[in-house]
Design a protein around this motif. Structure first.
Motif, PDB file in Angstrom:
ATOM      1  N   ASP A   8       0.735  -1.075   0.067  1.00 31.87           N
ATOM      2  CA  ASP A   8      -0.052  -0.096   0.241  1.00 31.87           C
ATOM      3  C   ASP A   8       0.903   1.187  -0.156  1.00 31.87           C
ATOM      4  O   ASP A   8       0.415   2.289  -0.544  1.00 31.87           O
ATOM      5  CB  ASP A   8      -0.966   0.099   1.246  1.00 31.87           C
ATOM      6  N   GLU A   9       2.108   1.256   0.286  1.00 35.15           N
ATOM      7  CA  GLU A   9       2.854   2.283   0.417  1.00 35.15           C
ATOM      8  C   GLU A   9       3.738   2.537  -0.531  1.00 35.15           C
ATOM      9  O   GLU A   9       4.436   3.800  -0.912  1.00 35.15           O
ATOM     10  CB  GLU A   9       4.073   2.025   1.791  1.00 35.15           C
ATOM     11  N   ILE A  10       3.757   1.739  -2.002  1.00 33.12           N
ATOM     12  CA  ILE A  10       4.577   1.690  -2.889  1.00 33.12           C
ATOM     13  C   ILE A  10       3.976   2.598  -3.928  1.00 33.12           C
ATOM     14  O   ILE A  10       3.173   2.752  -4.108  1.00 33.12           O
ATOM     15  CB  ILE A  10       4.764   0.317  -3.784  1.00 33.12           C
ATOM     16  N   VAL A  11       4.868   3.600  -4.459  1.00 33.40           N
ATOM     17  CA  VAL A  11       4.450   4.576  -5.337  1.00 33.40           C
ATOM     18  C   VAL A  11       4.755   3.895  -6.762  1.00 33.40           C
ATOM     19  O   VAL A  11       4.016   4.207  -7.513  1.00 33.40           O
ATOM     20  CB  VAL A  11       5.257   5.785  -4.989  1.00 33.40           C
ATOM     21  N   CYS A  12       5.931   3.427  -6.919  1.00 34.01           N
ATOM     22  CA  CYS A  12       6.312   2.797  -8.150  1.00 34.01           C
ATOM     23  C   CYS A  12       7.387   1.871  -8.146  1.00 34.01           C
ATOM     24  O   CYS A  12       8.188   1.816  -7.147  1.00 34.01           O
ATOM     25  CB  CYS A  12       6.903   3.778  -9.249  1.00 34.01           C
ATOM     26  N   ILE A  13       7.653   0.861  -9.051  1.00 31.93           N
ATOM     27  CA  ILE A  13       8.618  -0.141  -9.118  1.00 31.93           C
ATOM     28  C   ILE A  13       9.236   0.034 -10.555  1.00 31.93           C
ATOM     29  O   ILE A  13       8.457  -0.163 -11.469  1.00 31.93           O
ATOM     30  CB  ILE A  13       8.088  -1.637  -8.886  1.00 31.93           C
ATOM     31  N   GLU A  14      10.524   0.256 -10.566  1.00 30.43           N
ATOM     32  CA  GLU A  14      11.168   0.214 -11.746  1.00 30.43           C
ATOM     33  C   GLU A  14      12.540  -0.217 -11.745  1.00 30.43           C
ATOM     34  O   GLU A  14      13.072  -0.338 -10.649  1.00 30.43           O
ATOM     35  CB  GLU A  14      11.544   1.537 -12.387  1.00 30.43           C
ATOM     36  N   GLU A  15      13.165  -0.861 -12.988  1.00 27.36           N
ATOM     37  CA  GLU A  15      14.513  -1.304 -12.846  1.00 27.36           C
ATOM     38  C   GLU A  15      15.486  -0.485 -13.560  1.00 27.36           C
ATOM     39  O   GLU A  15      14.800   0.172 -14.602  1.00 27.36           O
ATOM     40  CB  GLU A  15      14.468  -2.761 -13.554  1.00 27.36           C
ATOM     41  N   THR A  16      16.660  -0.243 -13.328  1.00 23.60           N
ATOM     42  CA  THR A  16      17.753   0.204 -14.065  1.00 23.60           C
ATOM     43  C   THR A  16      18.937  -0.741 -14.169  1.00 23.60           C
ATOM     44  O   THR A  16      19.086  -1.476 -13.320  1.00 23.60           O
ATOM     45  CB  THR A  16      18.147   1.545 -13.391  1.00 23.60           C
ATOM     46  N   SER A  17      19.937  -0.289 -15.132  1.00 20.50           N
ATOM     47  CA  SER A  17      21.233  -0.915 -15.357  1.00 20.50           C
ATOM     48  C   SER A  17      22.240  -0.256 -14.418  1.00 20.50           C
ATOM     49  O   SER A  17      22.133   0.745 -14.428  1.00 20.50           O
ATOM     50  CB  SER A  17      21.272  -1.152 -16.781  1.00 20.50           C
ATOM     51  N   ILE A  18      23.160  -1.122 -14.242  1.00 18.92           N
ATOM     52  CA  ILE A  18      24.464  -0.547 -13.747  1.00 18.92           C
ATOM     53  C   ILE A  18      25.466  -0.174 -14.769  1.00 18.92           C
ATOM     54  O   ILE A  18      25.745  -1.066 -15.723  1.00 18.92           O
ATOM     55  CB  ILE A  18      25.039  -1.610 -12.682  1.00 18.92           C
ATOM     56  N   THR A  19      26.143   0.948 -14.811  1.00 21.51           N
ATOM     57  CA  THR A  19      27.135   1.338 -15.678  1.00 21.51           C
ATOM     58  C   THR A  19      28.403   1.450 -15.040  1.00 21.51           C
ATOM     59  O   THR A  19      28.544   2.159 -13.962  1.00 21.51           O
ATOM     60  CB  THR A  19      26.832   2.658 -16.391  1.00 21.51           C
ATOM     61  N   VAL A  20      29.334   0.751 -15.250  1.00 24.81           N
ATOM     62  CA  VAL A  20      30.744   0.624 -14.706  1.00 24.81           C
ATOM     63  C   VAL A  20      31.730   1.024 -15.665  1.00 24.81           C
ATOM     64  O   VAL A  20      31.978   0.555 -16.797  1.00 24.81           O
ATOM     65  CB  VAL A  20      31.052  -0.965 -14.195  1.00 24.81           C
ATOM     66  N   ARG A  21      32.407   2.110 -15.172  1.00 31.60           N
ATOM     67  CA  ARG A  21      33.499   2.802 -15.906  1.00 31.60           C
ATOM     68  C   ARG A  21      34.601   2.959 -14.730  1.00 31.60           C
ATOM     69  O   ARG A  21      34.215   3.857 -13.886  1.00 31.60           O
ATOM     70  CB  ARG A  21      33.170   4.063 -16.438  1.00 31.60           C
ATOM     71  N   SER A  22      35.693   2.390 -15.024  1.00 30.25           N
ATOM     72  CA  SER A  22      36.707   2.517 -14.146  1.00 30.25           C
ATOM     73  C   SER A  22      36.229   2.317 -12.684  1.00 30.25           C
ATOM     74  O   SER A  22      35.615   1.302 -12.446  1.00 30.25           O
ATOM     75  CB  SER A  22      37.642   3.644 -14.318  1.00 30.25           C
ATOM     76  N   TYR A  23      36.620   3.086 -11.707  1.00 31.25           N
ATOM     77  CA  TYR A  23      36.255   2.799 -10.415  1.00 31.25           C
ATOM     78  C   TYR A  23      34.882   3.294  -9.999  1.00 31.25           C
ATOM     79  O   TYR A  23      34.252   3.291  -8.971  1.00 31.25           O
ATOM     80  CB  TYR A  23      37.438   3.712  -9.354  1.00 31.25           C
ATOM     81  N   ARG A  24      34.206   3.800 -10.894  1.00 33.27           N
ATOM     82  CA  ARG A  24      32.900   4.375 -10.755  1.00 33.27           C
ATOM     83  C   ARG A  24      31.487   3.464 -11.108  1.00 33.27           C
ATOM     84  O   ARG A  24      31.754   2.767 -12.236  1.00 33.27           O
ATOM     85  CB  ARG A  24      32.735   5.679 -11.353  1.00 33.27           C
ATOM     86  N   HIS A  25      30.892   3.384 -10.001  1.00 31.47           N
ATOM     87  CA  HIS A  25      29.638   2.394 -10.481  1.00 31.47           C
ATOM     88  C   HIS A  25      28.267   3.131 -10.492  1.00 31.47           C
ATOM     89  O   HIS A  25      28.274   3.858  -9.070  1.00 31.47           O
ATOM     90  CB  HIS A  25      29.615   1.279  -9.194  1.00 31.47           C
ATOM     91  N   ARG A  26      27.702   3.250 -11.529  1.00 32.99           N
ATOM     92  CA  ARG A  26      26.679   4.302 -11.720  1.00 32.99           C
ATOM     93  C   ARG A  26      25.563   3.607 -12.219  1.00 32.99           C
ATOM     94  O   ARG A  26      25.270   2.413 -12.565  1.00 32.99           O
ATOM     95  CB  ARG A  26      26.852   5.474 -12.805  1.00 32.99           C
ATOM     96  N   THR A  27      24.204   4.300 -11.663  1.00 31.43           N
ATOM     97  CA  THR A  27      22.869   3.667 -11.778  1.00 31.43           C
ATOM     98  C   THR A  27      22.213   5.108 -11.988  1.00 31.43           C
ATOM     99  O   THR A  27      22.393   6.194 -11.714  1.00 31.43           O
ATOM    100  CB  THR A  27      22.445   2.916 -10.704  1.00 31.43           C
ATOM    101  N   THR A  28      21.075   4.831 -12.781  1.00 33.93           N
ATOM    102  CA  THR A  28      20.302   5.880 -13.305  1.00 33.93           C
ATOM    103  C   THR A  28      19.113   6.029 -12.342  1.00 33.93           C
ATOM    104  O   THR A  28      18.368   4.844 -12.084  1.00 33.93           O
ATOM    105  CB  THR A  28      19.795   5.927 -14.574  1.00 33.93           C
ATOM    106  N   VAL A  29      18.482   7.056 -11.845  1.00 32.50           N
ATOM    107  CA  VAL A  29      17.403   7.254 -10.977  1.00 32.50           C
ATOM    108  C   VAL A  29      16.261   7.315 -11.757  1.00 32.50           C
ATOM    109  O   VAL A  29      16.244   8.214 -12.807  1.00 32.50           O
ATOM    110  CB  VAL A  29      17.415   8.558 -10.074  1.00 32.50           C
ATOM    111  N   PRO A  30      15.431   6.240 -11.949  1.00 34.83           N
ATOM    112  CA  PRO A  30      14.375   6.379 -12.881  1.00 34.83           C
ATOM    113  C   PRO A  30      13.378   7.593 -12.885  1.00 34.83           C
ATOM    114  O   PRO A  30      13.385   8.453 -11.807  1.00 34.83           O
ATOM    115  CB  PRO A  30      13.353   5.230 -12.527  1.00 34.83           C
TER     116      PRO A  30
END
Length: 67
Positions: A8-30
């Motif tokens: 009942d508390e969930i606003v949305c559910i989405e998936e994103t991918s991880i982007t790895v470049r050198s030491y940085r691990h990034r994801t996109t906020v939907p």
């Protein structure tokens, strides 16, 4: 799957991918989450990881950063 109390508390559910470049691990906020949290350039997110694999992500209010 999830209890009614949680679902009942969930606003949305989405998936994103991880982007790895050198030491940085990034994801996109939907976009729906970005808008829901009213995020702007320079805002800070707090990542809270639990032992069971659950991860909470919260916007850190500006006044909390000033402390």
């Amino acid at each position: 799957m999830m209890g009614d109390q949680i679902s009942d508390e969930i606003v949305c559910i989405e998936e994103t991918s991880i982007t790895v470049r050198s030491y940085r691990h990034r994801t996109t906020v939907p976009s729906k989450v970005f808008k829901f949290l009213d995020l702007k350039q320079g805002d800070t997110l707090r990542w809270i990881a639990l032992k069971d694999g659950t991860v909470y992500i919260r916007k850190v209010p500006a006044q909390d950063l000033a402390d």
